[in-house]
Design an enzyme around this catalytic site. Structure first.
Site, PDB file in Angstrom:
ATOM      1  N   TRP A  42      63.656 -47.218 -44.938  1.00 17.22           N
ATOM      2  CA  TRP A  42      62.589 -47.056 -43.940  1.00 17.22           C
ATOM      3  C   TRP A  42      61.339 -47.822 -44.344  1.00 17.22           C
ATOM      4  CZ3 TRP A  42      59.801 -41.848 -42.525  1.00 17.22           C
ATOM      5  CH2 TRP A  42      59.277 -41.228 -43.647  1.00 17.22           C
ATOM      6  N   ASP A  43      61.188 -48.095 -45.647  1.00 13.03           N
ATOM      7  CA  ASP A  43      60.067 -48.946 -46.064  1.00 13.03           C
ATOM      8  C   ASP A  43      60.180 -50.315 -45.401  1.00 13.03           C
ATOM      9  OD1 ASP A  43      60.618 -46.948 -48.280  1.00 13.03           O
ATOM     10  OD2 ASP A  43      58.708 -47.752 -48.966  1.00 13.03           O
ATOM     11  N   ASP A 174      60.306 -36.806 -49.514  1.00  8.22           N
ATOM     12  CA  ASP A 174      61.162 -36.304 -50.592  1.00  8.22           C
ATOM     13  C   ASP A 174      60.932 -34.866 -51.039  1.00  8.22           C
ATOM     14  OD1 ASP A 174      61.580 -38.971 -50.450  1.00  8.22           O
ATOM     15  OD2 ASP A 174      61.365 -39.361 -52.588  1.00  8.22           O
ATOM     16  N   GLU A 416      49.533 -45.645 -52.143  1.00  5.13           N
ATOM     17  CA  GLU A 416      50.695 -44.940 -51.594  1.00  5.13           C
ATOM     18  C   GLU A 416      50.251 -43.740 -50.739  1.00  5.13           C
ATOM     19  OE1 GLU A 416      53.322 -43.696 -54.696  1.00  5.13           O
ATOM     20  OE2 GLU A 416      55.020 -43.330 -53.347  1.00  5.13           O
TER      21      GLU A 416
HETATM   22  C1  GLC Z   1      59.481 -42.326 -52.220  1.00  7.83           C
HETATM   23  C2  GLC Z   1      59.157 -41.826 -50.821  1.00  7.83           C
HETATM   24  C3  GLC Z   1      60.133 -42.445 -49.831  1.00  7.83           C
HETATM   25  C4  GLC Z   1      60.032 -43.961 -49.951  1.00  7.83           C
HETATM   26  C5  GLC Z   1      60.240 -44.435 -51.388  1.00  7.83           C
HETATM   27  C6  GLC Z   1      59.925 -45.902 -51.573  1.00  7.83           C
HETATM   28  O1  GLC Z   1      60.751 -41.956 -52.620  1.00  7.83           O
HETATM   29  O2  GLC Z   1      59.199 -40.443 -50.754  1.00  7.83           O
HETATM   30  O3  GLC Z   1      59.861 -42.026 -48.527  1.00  7.83           O
HETATM   31  O4  GLC Z   1      60.950 -44.573 -49.123  1.00  7.83           O
HETATM   32  O5  GLC Z   1      59.394 -43.721 -52.237  1.00  7.83           O
HETATM   33  O6  GLC Z   1      58.630 -46.175 -51.141  1.00  7.83           O
END
Ligand code: GLC
Length: 452
Positions: A42-43, A174, A416
């Site tokens: 999703w990033d 998460d 972040e």
């Molecule tokens: C962490 C976040 C997750 C994201 C990843 C990379 O695990 O909770 O949503 O995709 O970092 O940024």
């Protein structure tokens, strides 16, 4: 006192673009140097949404590179691992090669992440002329259909319209309270209980890499990290085979955020199909319809909000989190419900913080100023919420969140996440989706101004 001069919007834009350049690794962009060295699902979608504002080819490449990792059963993994000896350990923890559907030429995780791909594809499509748009959609359509079909086939075994998740990392948020609460109740093995009781968690997690980059207080606790690791271990033993995983009482969750994003992604996929004159498979269309209706099963009339629920007990998990606002993004709720959610959003004891939107309500016992997904404000969830608010006509509310997001990044750079109380930055610096979504927000503002 020296008067602080803040960067201009143009300077912020340039700064965000340079972060995306620094984080570029060939065809894709890592979330942040050091802490997140791989490609995340999703990033990359959020990243391509910002890229689409100024470099359409790179935006397309970012998404195409995600498809390298697609499994032959349609699954899109949340991580595609970078090559090189430095990452051997990560590849070994997951061992995606145990599953016959995983790709031959690279290694990935064995779980997915919120299905933002269709949204990203459409955002890019909007920047293209009609002919280019059709060809872009033609390109991406088969992968999208395969992915959405996989979500229903493997993750909605009883045709309920709600998909289940098998690891908290699939939710993208998460460490959100509903998940953590339930994991501690249902998925804490004896060896972790032992470590907890004997207070050995400090030594048991010497393997952690994340806390070498970010202060431990801004990451998940050692015990939670062990719980996550334990789930990976169990899933890996089943070779990432969903039938074997579900045959045992593995902890599974019908996650609110994920399902809301999926519902919106289905709407986008329908419009993609229409644009290129394709008929979606009938089963898929039926499932899509069912999902829109099924969201209602996550509504609690007493508390007047939506929650996630566990797959096995069908009980709503009434731990507060920002997921409560995600039905706005789904677009599948009526105006009255949207108004209820806006009340929550504006209430100072809930989500109406000085720097909205906190990842848990301000009055929650879970709230920690810098707790990972347990208090701070994130730019991607702000983006999702503002997008939903606008579609329900709450433009003023959306603008407030957007302005506050821009202010956070203008003052601190694209971190972040940020304290919802005073805007202090935390987590990784130079974080890609914070940069890209601020690019999108600033560009949108400029366009609105031009049009008016
Ligand atoms: C962490 C976040 C997750 C994201 C990843 C990379 O695990 O909770 O949503 O995709 O970092 O940024």
């Amino acid at each position: 006192m020296i008067e602080e001069t803040l960067p201009t919007p143009e300077e912020v834009l340039a700064g965000c673009k340079s972060v995306l350049d620094k984080n570029q690794k060939g065809d894709y962009t890592v979330p942040a140097e050091g802490l997140y060295p791989h490609q995340w699902l999703w990033d990359s979608c959020f990243i391509s949404i910002g890229l689409a504002e100024y470099d359409i080819e790179r935006a397309k490449t970012e998404l195409r590179s995600l498809l390298r990792g697609q499994w032959s059963n349609g699954m899109l993994p949340n991580m595609i691992f970078a090559n090189g000896d430095a990452h051997k350990r990560d590849r070994n923890i997951w061992q995606s090669w145990r599953n016959p559907h995983s790709p031959d030429d690279l290694t990935t995780s064995g779980i997915t992440q919120p299905p933002m791909l269709a949204e990203a594809v459409v955002r890019i499509g909007k920047k293209l002329d009609k002919v280019e748009r059709r060809s872009w959609y033609q390109d991406m359509y088969p992968a999208l259909v395969a992915y959405h079909t996989w979500l229903y086939t493997e993750r909605d075994p009883h045709d309920e319209g709600l998909v289940l998740l098998i690891h908290p990392w699939e939710s993208g948020l998460d460490n959100s309270p509903p998940w953590i609460d339930q994991l501690h109740v249902h998925s804490k093995p004896t060896w972790v209980r032992g470590i907890e009781k004997l207070k050995l968690d400090k030594t048991a997690v010497l393997f952690r890499r994340d806390t070498q980059h970010v202060p431990p207080g801004q990451r998940v606790s050692n015990i939670d990290a062990l719980l996550y690791f334990n789930i990976i271990r169990r899933l890996k033993r089943k070779n990432w085979d969903i039938e074997r995983i579900l045959a045992r009482s593995h902890f599974t969750f019908q996650d609110l955020t994920f399902n809301c994003i999926f519902i919106r992604a289905n709407q986008h996929l329908k419009s993609i199909a229409k644009t290129i004159g394709h008929h979606l498979p009938e089963d898929l269309e039926e499932n899509m319809k069912r999902s829109e209706d099924a969201l209602d099963n996550l509504w609690d009339g007493f508390y007047k909000q939506y929650y996630s629920r566990t797959f096995i007990t069908r009980k709503l998990v009434k731990e507060p989190s920002l997921a409560a606002l995600m039905p706005l993004y789904s677009g599948a709720i009526d105006q009255e419900r949207a108004e209820e959610l806006v009340k929550l959003l504006k209430s100072p004891s809930k989500f109406g913080a000085k720097y909205p939107v906190p990842s848990v309500p301000m009055d929650s016992s879970w709230y920690k100023e810098f707790g990972y997904w347990q208090g701070p404000t994130w730019i991607n969830t702000n983006w999702l919420i503002t997008d939903g608010l606008r579609r329900y006509g709450f433009d003023k509310e959306a603008e407030k969140i957007e302005n506050s997001s821009i202010e956070l990044v203008t003052k601190n750079g694209p971190h972040e996440y940020f304290s919802a109380k005073n805007g202090k930055p935390a987590g990784a610096r130079n974080f890609s989706w914070s940069a890209s979504l601020i690019i999108e927000m600033l560009s949108r503002k400029k366009n609105v101004k031009k049009e008016s």
